[in-house]
Each structure stands twice: as structure tokens, then as C-alpha cells.
Design a protein around this motif. Structure first.
Motif, PDB file in Angstrom:
ATOM      1  N   SER A 291      34.116  38.808  36.073  1.00  0.00           N
ATOM      2  CA  SER A 291      35.324  37.722  36.095  1.00  0.00           C
ATOM      3  C   SER A 291      35.996  38.601  37.088  1.00  0.00           C
ATOM      4  O   SER A 291      36.950  37.514  37.391  1.00  0.00           O
TER       5      SER A 291
ATOM      6  N   SER B  45      35.588  35.832  39.749  1.00  0.00           N
ATOM      7  CA  SER B  45      36.195  33.969  40.697  1.00  0.00           C
ATOM      8  C   SER B  45      38.080  33.950  40.152  1.00  0.00           C
ATOM      9  O   SER B  45      38.895  33.576  40.417  1.00  0.00           O
TER      10      SER B  45
ATOM     11  N   THR C  23      32.336  32.492  39.733  1.00  0.00           N
ATOM     12  CA  THR C  23      31.845  33.378  39.775  1.00  0.00           C
ATOM     13  C   THR C  23      30.817  34.055  41.063  1.00  0.00           C
ATOM     14  O   THR C  23      30.403  32.772  41.787  1.00  0.00           O
TER      15      THR C  23
ATOM     16  N   SER D  72      33.862  35.325  46.486  1.00  0.00           N
ATOM     17  CA  SER D  72      34.007  33.520  45.801  1.00  0.00           C
ATOM     18  C   SER D  72      34.596  32.588  46.402  1.00  0.00           C
ATOM     19  O   SER D  72      35.168  31.306  45.917  1.00  0.00           O
TER      20      SER D  72
END
Lengths: 327, 327
Positions: free
Chosen positions: B106, B109, B11, B145
């Protein structure tokens, strides 16, 4: 022979907020504002210019204030002396029926009452507009507390043009506020310092002035139309845009605490359940809920899941300032 | 024969925030952003295009997701199929080491790992820039990311020009974050819906874009100078200006809870005590504290007056995405 004059002024809650000065000496605001004067919270102040001594004696709830704390009041009395030509120092006795420094606008009723009592005690006989201009020099929101009901403070461009006047008094329709009194604690930053930081550092400030001026037009119409939901929506959005300015300052600050967030969420939940009510906040954690009398019980019941009954104060539209000569 | 490809992506926390799209289909942002990838939080995702059936099978922490919840992922797989020419449906297995939907990114990632695994499994062999453009279509913050360390996402003006690239990786100086993990609850409003409401209704939005672009210039310089305090100040102010947008939307919303305010106050108190640390927040209540390793103990001690030790996660700068073929 000196006379003692007593004035009683009520606090007011802005529906379109004042947040930022364009002249700190004259207390000219960056934008106009509209408020509702409330019956429940008020200040009563007696003034007589009878002191042979060199310093004004200020009593706050029967306690003599130390000179350094009374500084703002003494400066205001100097203004009254300058206007009236009096040189005597004053005895001032103030009783405040407002939780101080917690966003319930004690300085609004406080400086309005002081303007009324001190000006008349000094021999001045000011009309309401002149009183509102004088009160403005003590505290911006005091400009509006001379009047009852719905009040507009015109921003103006100089001392003469920056004054308040009533928009609707008495208020002949069903609108009230429930004040959720959270904590009578000191603010993280005073409203004077907070708004100065906002004007100096927030990149959002010019857009605030533009949107507040648009809100004034819409709020006047909502009051004229006695349109509760329109009034509530404008007031809630305007209030949060004022608080957004504080988050956008450098460094950021806010007046929220945990209970503030809970009260806001409760209002949002009530609204989702079909009960029309709106929140507004000033420079402190307290939440004021704009509502109608037939919803009082439902709103208080919902709030009492989180707050004690004595924290919830129902306030109706209140009257303008009254002045009484006691001698 | 189909192959299974596994990607692991970390992340990232934005130091200059992305908040608002200018093209919802292409996921082009209104302004560029700069982030730090963190080592502690990551998503690992395996993809194989091996399904004879009509629908993709998505497993999230070993649970099959119902089709309606997997909609966003299936749409992303459709993009990969369109680029690769594959028609097979996929088996996707994701393990998320990030509290979901609580402002710990979240989806950053998650979609980065999905872009890496799905593109390679489909036979595409994309370079990092193309991967970041593909990840962008799943979630804006996923664009960043793909890379480790400090990363900038250029806003761009079309699909080709809106991509991320590393600014500094590895990070060769002392900077870290302490994540204060408050509640893994659902958001009051998703970041997608929240930013759309802000763009549509906030009068402050144009000034946000201007100030964010200025912050990008200053943040690049702070990173190049390895100037911790300058970086922290810019990040904190930028974050609060993003949250100010939410308060200024109509209707207003916020991602704060009581613990958020407590964590912010703790950081402000620490700073008043001479410990240099700064806070940032995303679309959720969690607070991320930007600090240096020599202050970790002091900061954790102060936080533990309010939070449990297991709520405090120290994260260092993390690496870029890795892709492994399992067959």
C-alpha cells in the motif's frame, strides 16, 4: 560361536548445525558442529552376525524391514564386514524411542547404536573416536551420539580427521530442552537430499560455512563459561540461518508447518515477558526449546495454550553410548 | 488561488525484490528491482496547499489522521515544499484500495499518488522520471508505481540516478497474479525496520545483492522473451531468497503465518500436477500467485479448499499513474 551385542545410544540436538557434505561417500561435513545429547530419546539395537542366508535380516520395532527399505543399514553392515573381515550376514533388531523422520534425529541415535553393536558383534573393538568415525558413515549426526553431554564433531578433511569428542560430560549446570513434538509425518524432502540441494544451489552457502565456523568458537566459549543466554542466542540464530539456506535453495523448500510458527512465536512472546528461552529446529517441523529447569512450568503453561501436554517432552542432558554383550 | 490535484496510482509487486537501503535519507536501494504494476489495487489521493493553519491535515479514508501517525506523510510534504518553494500547509485526502501493512504494497501506490498530487498542487510540473525519484523518498517501492506494466527501478548511486522506468507497457501477453489476501493484520516488524536489521546483521546479505543483480539481467530477458515459466521461476526463487535473509538476521524474523505455508504448498502441488504457477511474497503474509488466465479456474479451485472465494483476487497488469487537476 556368534555373539549378540546390544548398544544403546541417545539422540542429540545440534546447537551449531551440520548442514551440507563436502564428501558424500566419506560423509565429511562442510563445517564442524556442536550438540547436546538428550536423555529422553534413544535407540537400542542388537546385532549378531549369525545368518547363514545371503541377506541381512533387519527388524525395526519387531517388524522385519523389506530389503529395499533396509538398504542404508545393509550398506553400513557392509562397511563393518569390510573392516572386520567377517562375511556372515547379520540379524539386527532395533527399537527406536524417537519419533522417526520428524527432525528429532532418529538417525543420529540409530546409526550410533548400530555402529556400537555391529562393530563389537563383528569382533572389532573400537575406541570411542573410531566408533564416532564409523557412525558418521551411517549418518552425519550419529557421529556425535557416541558421546554424552556437549559434543563437538570436527569437520576434518578425511576419514581419520572427521570425528566427534565430548566438550563437557557430565553437564554440571542447569540446561535442558523441551521438545515440542508436532507430527511424526514424513519430511517434504529428506535431510540428505535437502542439504545436497542447498550446497548445489544456494548463493548463501559459502557465507553459512563462514558463520558456522565463527559460531563454533563462540559456542565452545559459552559452554565453557556455562553461559545459558549466550548459548541460547548463538543456537537460535545458527538454526535459523540453516533454515534460511533451505528457503534460498532452488527450488526453495522448508520444514515448517503452522504449529512450528506457533511454537516459535510462543518462545518469542515468553522472552518478551522476561523468560529466557530459545528455539532450535532441525530437518522437520518439531521445535526444541532450550531452557532452564526453573522456567519449565512457565514455558509448558504457555505452550499448552496451543499444544497438548503429551506433545511437550522435557529432556535433560543425556549420557554417551553403552554397549553390552549378551552372551 | 490554490488548486486541488488528484492522482491515482496502482500498487506493484516486485518480481526481483528491493530489500535493503544503502542510503536511508535518499532512499537509495542496495540493488535494483523489477516489478509488475497491478490493475486491482490502487490509491487515490487529492492534495491542495490551502491550509492557513500550521499543520498539514491528512485524511485517510475520510478520517483525520492524528499528527503522530501522519509524520511520514508530513515529512514528504516538506520535501515537496522545499522543491517548490511553497510554504503553505496542505489538505491531503487519501483513499486506499489496498489492504494496508499486509505485504500488498500500500505504501507503493500511496506515496506514488502523493508524489503526483502534491507536486502538481505545489506548482511543480515534474516528468515521470522526476516523479519516480520524488516518490522514492516516501517509500522505495513507490518509485516503481509511477509506471504501468513491467517496471525497473535502477539502484543508482545518488538522487538523480536512482529512478524507475517502464520495461514493457502495455503488457501484450498473458500474465496475471492471484492475490491470496490472508489477514489485514499489522506486520511483526515493518519493512523499513526489517530490511535495516537484515543489512546490519545477515551474513548472507552480500550474496543477496550479487544474486539479485544477476536476477535483474535474467528477468529483463524473460520479460523481453515473454517467457512465462522463466519469469515465474526467477521471481519465486528471488522472493524466497529475500525471505531467507529475514530468517538469517539476528534476531531472526519472518512474515509467514500458517495460511502462507498452506498457499505455498498449494502452488507447489498445482505445479506437480502440471499447472504452471509460481508464488511470491513481500513483507507480509499474503501470497501472490503468478499465473496465466487459462489456469485461473484450476488455481482458484485448488485454493478454495483452504480459502474463501473473497480472499482470492485476480489482478491483471495495471496502468501508470494518472494526475487530474480538479479546479
Amino acid at each position: 560361536m556368534t555373539k549378540t551385542v546390544t548398544a544403546k545410544a541417545h539422540t542429540n540436538i545440534a546447537l551449531v548445525k551440520y548442514w551440507g557434505k563436502k564428501d558424500a561417500n566419506l560423509m565429511l561435513p562442510q563445517n564442524g558442529s556442536i550438540s547436546l545429547t538428550l536423555d529422553h530419546f534413544y535407540t537400542q539395537t542388537s546385532v549378531s552376525f549369525d545368518q547363514p542366508g545371503a541377506t541381512d535380516q533387519i527388524y525395526f520395532d519387531d517388524q522385519l524391514m523389506p530389503a529395499e527399505k533396509a538398504d542404508r543399514i545393509i550398506k553400513f553392515l557392509d562397511l563393518v564386514r569390510a573392516q572386520s573381515g567377517l562375511t556372515a550376514t547379520a540379524t539386527v533388531k532395533t527399537w527406536n524411542h524417537v519419533p522417526t523422520s520428524a527432525g528429532l534425529a532418529s538417525s543420529a541415535s540409530g546409526f550410533a547404536a548400530l555402529a556400537g553393536a555391529a562393530s563389537r558383534a563383528s569382533g572389532l573393538n573400537l575406541d570411542d573416536r573410531a566408533l564416532s568415525r564409523l557412525a558418521r558413515r551411517g549418518s552425519g549426526s550419529a557421529t556425535r551420539s557416541i558421546f554424552g553431554g556437549f559434543v563437538e564433531w570436527h569437520a576434518g578433511h578425511d576419514d581419520a580427521s572427521s570425528y566427534a569428542e565430548p566438550l563437557q560430560d557430565p553437564v554440571d549446570w542447569d540446561i535442558q530442552m523441551i521438545a515440542v513434538v508436532l507430527k511424526a509425518t514424513q519430511k517434504p524432502i529428506s535431510s540428505t537430499a535437502g542439504m545436497a540441494r542447498v550446497v548445489a544451489t544456494s548463493p548463501y552457502y559459502p557465507a553459512w560455512v563462514t558463520t558456522a565456523n565463527q559460531d563454533l568458537v563462540r559456542m565452545r566459549q559459552a559452554i565453557a563459561d556455562r553461559d545459558f543466554n549466550q548459548l541460547g542466542q548463538i543456537a537460535e540464530t545458527n538454526a535459523m540461518r540453516m533454515h534460511a539456506l533451505n528457503l534460498s535453495a532452488e527450488p526453495a523448500f522448508n520444514y515448517f508447518n503452522a504449529d512450528t510458527l506457533t511454537a516459535i512465536q510462543t518462545v518469542e512472546n515468553l522472552r518478551a515477558d522476561g523468560i529466557n528461552c530459545y528455539y532450535t529446529l532441525d530437518a522437520g517441523p518439531n521445535v526444541k526449546i532450550i531452557c532452564q529447569s526453573h522456567d519449565t512450568t512457565a514455558i509448558k503453561t504457555a505452550l499448552q495454550a496451543h499444544f497438548k501436554a503429551e506433545q511437550l517432552i522435557v529432556a535433560q542432558p543425556g549420557p554417551g553410548m553403552t554397549i553390552t554383550e549378551n552372551n
